[in-house]
Enzyme design. Structure first.
Site, short mmCIF file in Angstrom:
data_model
loop_
_atom_site.label_atom_id
_atom_site.label_comp_id
_atom_site.label_asym_id
_atom_site.label_seq_id
_atom_site.Cartn_x
_atom_site.Cartn_y
_atom_site.Cartn_z
N HIS A 177 -53.62 -63.84 61.02
CA HIS A 177 -52.37 -63.80 61.81
C HIS A 177 -51.31 -62.93 61.14
CE1 HIS A 177 -53.54 -67.13 64.56
NE2 HIS A 177 -54.24 -67.53 63.51
N ASN A 235 -52.96 -71.82 69.27
CA ASN A 235 -53.51 -70.53 69.69
C ASN A 235 -53.45 -70.42 71.21
OD1 ASN A 235 -54.18 -69.52 67.17
ND2 ASN A 235 -56.31 -70.20 67.25
N HIS A 270 -46.65 -74.85 59.22
CA HIS A 270 -47.57 -75.76 58.51
C HIS A 270 -47.90 -76.92 59.46
CE1 HIS A 270 -49.43 -78.36 55.75
NE2 HIS A 270 -48.39 -78.80 55.06
N TYR A 301 -52.04 -74.64 54.84
CA TYR A 301 -50.79 -73.96 55.19
C TYR A 301 -49.75 -74.04 54.08
CZ TYR A 301 -52.72 -73.08 59.74
OH TYR A 301 -53.53 -72.60 60.73
FE1 HDE Z 1 -54.61 -71.10 60.88
N1 HDE Z 1 -53.92 -70.32 59.14
N2 HDE Z 1 -56.16 -71.93 59.88
N3 HDE Z 1 -55.44 -71.81 62.62
N4 HDE Z 1 -53.13 -70.30 61.91
C1 HDE Z 1 -52.83 -69.55 59.03
O1 HDE Z 1 -51.17 -69.78 57.40
C2 HDE Z 1 -56.25 -72.05 58.55
C3 HDE Z 1 -56.57 -72.54 62.75
C4 HDE Z 1 -52.85 -70.46 63.22
O2 HDE Z 1 -47.34 -67.25 62.94
C5 HDE Z 1 -52.47 -69.27 57.60
O3 HDE Z 1 -49.04 -69.06 57.12
C6 HDE Z 1 -57.40 -72.80 58.18
C7 HDE Z 1 -56.66 -73.12 64.06
C8 HDE Z 1 -51.68 -69.70 63.59
O4 HDE Z 1 -47.18 -67.69 60.80
C9 HDE Z 1 -53.51 -70.05 56.83
C10 HDE Z 1 -58.03 -73.12 59.36
C11 HDE Z 1 -55.54 -72.68 64.72
C12 HDE Z 1 -51.26 -69.08 62.41
C13 HDE Z 1 -54.34 -70.67 57.92
C14 HDE Z 1 -57.24 -72.58 60.41
C15 HDE Z 1 -54.80 -71.87 63.81
C16 HDE Z 1 -52.18 -69.48 61.38
C17 HDE Z 1 -52.34 -67.82 57.25
C18 HDE Z 1 -59.32 -73.89 59.55
C19 HDE Z 1 -55.13 -72.95 66.16
C20 HDE Z 1 -50.11 -68.13 62.24
C21 HDE Z 1 -50.87 -67.56 57.04
C22 HDE Z 1 -59.35 -75.16 58.92
C23 HDE Z 1 -54.89 -74.35 66.44
C24 HDE Z 1 -48.82 -68.85 62.02
C25 HDE Z 1 -50.24 -68.83 57.20
C26 HDE Z 1 -47.69 -67.85 61.90
C27 HDE Z 1 -52.08 -69.08 60.04
C28 HDE Z 1 -55.36 -71.48 57.66
C29 HDE Z 1 -57.61 -72.69 61.77
C30 HDE Z 1 -53.57 -71.24 64.20
C31 HDE Z 1 -54.34 -69.26 55.81
C32 HDE Z 1 -57.84 -73.13 56.78
C33 HDE Z 1 -57.75 -74.05 64.58
C34 HDE Z 1 -51.03 -69.60 64.96
O5 HDE Z 1 -52.92 -71.07 56.06
#
Ligand code: HDE
Length: 692
Positions: A84, A157, A348, A371
């Site tokens: 993202h 999402n 987060h 997060y």
């Molecule tokens: Fe994320 N995800 N994610 N994700 N995600 C991040 O956090 C993560 C997942 C989503 O505009 C990171 O600040 C793991 C699902 C959005 O700043 C990180 C897993 C969904 C955004 C991270 C998932 C999301 C992130 C990277 C699996 C939809 C952007 C930078 C367990 C429900 C937020 C950050 C923004 C961002 C980890 C799966 C949505 C690395 C470990 C499912 C919208 O922390």
């Protein structure tokens, strides 16, 4: 320690405390009428030349202004988000339709009059910060609610399911979808070997891959896409009663997408297409709006489904559990500074408020760790919550101290609890006022094992395929052919086609045909779920108007300025945005009303518009018909399914472009602008005409 003023009064008065007034103004830097200084506030005498020994001599280390300026510049970048990385943000507010106190203690849902400020960040997942907006990808839809009980982040999402079931696979999935590690190719694209190799080996991805290959992955606008919390969360009422919930955002403008050929061209013509669209809509006062809805399942119905509510690769079909509208969100202010706000915002999943709790979904549980961890590296320490965009409006008092970038100045000697020297402050909230985790009975052996209730990887993939319209299916087939066709390893293509045969034999056969593969043998156990009509984009068309739709009005010297002006006024009166596009920019020769070409066919292609209208005037029409760029403009619009209109002699350009006047979504007419305007507006409102 008190980091923010107490804003409770404003919520109670029913007015959203504006994030701008409440917390950002004190941080704003206005440079008008200001002298250029160093970071120490010392006025600078010269910002164009370094200090040197003689005009042609060596630079001197004692030039502290030069060294400070370059050092700061060298440190301007922070690590981009691992996923993202590319996004766009905006401020706005949320207001509930009705009191929701019977299901949740969350105060921001307690009364219709309460407005809660929000910051939203939309994003793509796979690409780097500088990648194009219109790539095939999932879109992030993250909302930060600055509630009076603290911040609640709904980090969702634009698709309701996810690729994997357990967070321990997330690094594997992300490594597979990102550019390949040896040559860092391809940027922001899923069409390559490593992603599809992961897919064939991890069949729980199948359902999400159907969504990713659908038009949901190439939204026309952030303003025209749904949002989903994906996981099942829990609402908790004041009496402790818990209800399972799935969060849904539904755009007022309806769900609309691009076509793939167009998306690829836009990536070159305007890589900022979605970001610009959001910014311009808000700047023009066309505030985007979504409706929040809840799918609620009482705790005692947890096991009533043939899938597991804790499995993030599954939806709850709306035919089984309807979506209850709960409130609306409006985005009405662009950020002042991209880095300070959109880049530094820290979401987060663990930012929840009383009344909202988690479930044991193993993907969600992993996110609860990730997060916070990611913000530490990205924002450089534990005080990121003090950054203006992240600060809660609710007051913050605790014994956390020090760390990089501490900006608060805690007073007094108390930095521990229990204490008497500080009068026992900050003290613990009274019963019912603090965040209390749901008291759930938990038992079980410590095992590294997936529940058998997560084992079905194909039924809901088939559900999606069987639920969408024919034209959506055609696009899905084309997307699979494109993506797999880009895979160099033929075995990957073959294995994925075999995987698709477990979703639907017809789908697999069509994809195989495009790849020149033998159709896979029928899978004996292909599921045949009843369709869920609510999943089809045709059912999510919004209010049916042409508000904010961008229409290119093709013109040239000799145009009928009066006729053009009348139609443009009629269309803009309905909220559309019309731009005159001509072979050259600036004033056009016309014997009627004056016409100014805002754009030229050199700077804008038809993929950047929702529809094309050719103006009247024989001389203009003839010169456009002989202009390759103008002809291509119309041909492409036709091929992309867009409304194409022509006034009077403008129809000559349609003929030159091979567009049949009786084609679907083609509107021609002369003089009578009222009738023409209405017919053309209806064609634009349909968004695309697939029956060509
Ligand atoms: Fe994320 N995800 N994610 N994700 N995600 C991040 O956090 C993560 C997942 C989503 O505009 C990171 O600040 C793991 C699902 C959005 O700043 C990180 C897993 C969904 C955004 C991270 C998932 C999301 C992130 C990277 C699996 C939809 C952007 C930078 C367990 C429900 C937020 C950050 C923004 C961002 C980890 C799966 C949505 C690395 C470990 C499912 C919208 O922390």
């Amino acid at each position: 320690m008190n980091q923010t003023p107490d804003r409770g009064d404003a919520y109670d008065a029913g007015q959203a405390p504006d994030v701008k007034d409440a917390q950002l103004d004190q941080y704003r830097v206005h440079d008008e009428d200001a002298v250029l200084t160093t970071n120490q506030g010392v006025p600078v005498d010269d910002d164009d030349n370094t200090l040197r020994a003689g005009e042609r001599g060596p630079s001197l280390l004692e030039d502290f202004h030069f060294r400070e300026k370059i050092t700061h510049f060298d440190h301007e970048r922070i690590p981009e988000r691992v996923v993202h990385a590319r996004g766009a943000g905006a401020y706005g507010y949320f207001e509930p339709y009705a009191a929701m106190g019977d299901v949740t203690a969350a105060r921001f849902l307690a009364e219709p009059v309460r407005r809660t400020p929000v910051f939203v960040r939309f994003s793509t997942v796979a690409g780097s910060r500088g990648s194009a907006d219109t790539v095939r990808d999932v879109r992030g839809f993250a909302v930060k609610f600055y509630t009076e009980d603290g911040n609640f982040d709904l980090v969702g999402n634009n698709m309701p399911v996810f690729f994997i079931q357990d967070g321990v696979k997330f690094p594997d999935f992300v490594h597979a979808v990102k550019p390949e590690p040896d040559n860092e190719i391809p940027q922001a694209a899923s069409a390559h070997d490593t992603l599809w190799d992961f897919v064939r080996n991890q069949t729980e991805t199948t359902h999400m891959m159907m969504w990713l290959m659908s038009d949901r992955a190439i939204p026309r606008s952030y303003r025209m896409m749904q949002g989903f919390g994906v996981h099942t969360f829990r609402l908790v009422a004041a009496d402790g009663t818990a209800t399972f919930v799935k969060f849904h955002w539904r755009p007022k403008l309806g769900v609309h997408s691009l076509v793939w050929d167009e998306a690829q061209k836009i990536a070159g013509q305007d890589p900022d297409f979605n970001r610009r669209d959001l910014w311009e809509a808000i700047a023009n006062g066309d505030f985007p709006e979504w409706e929040l809805g809840f799918q609620m399942v009482p705790a005692d119905r947890e096991h009533d489904f043939d899938f597991d509510l804790l499995d993030a690769t599954k939806i709850i079909p709306e035919e089984l559990v309807p979506v209850t509208p709960v409130g609306r969100m409006v985005l009405n202010r662009n950020p002042d500074n991209f880095f300070a706000e959109t880049e530094q915002v820290a979401f987060h999943t663990g930012h929840v408020v009383p009344g909202i709790d988690f479930t044991n979904d193993p993907l969600l549980q992993a996110r609860l760790f990730s997060y916070l961890d990611t913000q530490l590296i990205r924002l450089g320490g534990p005080n990121f919550a003090q950054l203006p965009v992240n600060r809660p409006l609710a007051p913050v008092h605790n014994n956390q101290r020090d760390g990089h970038h501490q900006t608060a100045i805690p007073q007094g000697r108390g930095s521990y609890s229990p204490n008497s020297l500080a009068g026992g402050c900050p003290y613990i909230a009274g019963a019912g006022d603090g965040y209390e985790h749901l008291q759930e009975h938990v038992h079980g052996a410590a095992v590294k094992r997936r529940s058998p209730s997560f084992a079905d990887h194909f039924t809901q993939a088939a559900l999606f395929w069987r639920s969408v319209s024919d034209w959506e299916r055609d696009h899905i087939v084309e997307a699979f052919r494109f993506e797999l066709g880009k895979c160099a390893t033929v075995e990957i293509r073959r294995d994925v086609v075999a995987q698709l045969a477990r979703v639907d034999g017809g789908l697999a056969a069509r994809v195989a045909e495009g790849l020149g593969l033998a159709p896979p043998s029928a899978s004996g156990d292909t599921p045949e779920p009843a369709p869920s009509p609510a999943l089809a984009i045709d059912r999510l068309r919004g209010d049916g108007g042409i508000g904010t739709r961008k229409i290119a009005v093709l013109a040239a010297d000799g145009v009928d300025g009066t006729g053009l002006t009348a139609v443009v006024e009629a269309l803009t009166g309905q909220g559309a945005v019309c731009e005159v596009v001509a072979p050259h920019q600036g004033p056009l020769e016309t014997d009627g009303a004056a016409v100014n070409a805002l754009r030229s066919t050199l700077t804008m292609g038809s993929p950047l518009y929702d529809a094309v209208l050719v103006a009247d005037g024989p001389r203009a029409a003839d010169s456009l018909s002989g202009d390759g760029a103008a002809v291509e403009f119309v041909t492409e619009a036709w091929r992309h399914g867009k409304a194409v209109g022509a006034l009077g002699a403008g129809a000559r350009l349609l003929a030159a472009a091979g567009v049949p006047e009786d084609g679907a979504g083609v509107v021609t007419g002369a003089g009578d602008t009222d009738a023409f305007g209405a017919a053309f507006a209806a064609a634009v409102a349909a968004h695309r005409h697939w029956d060509r």
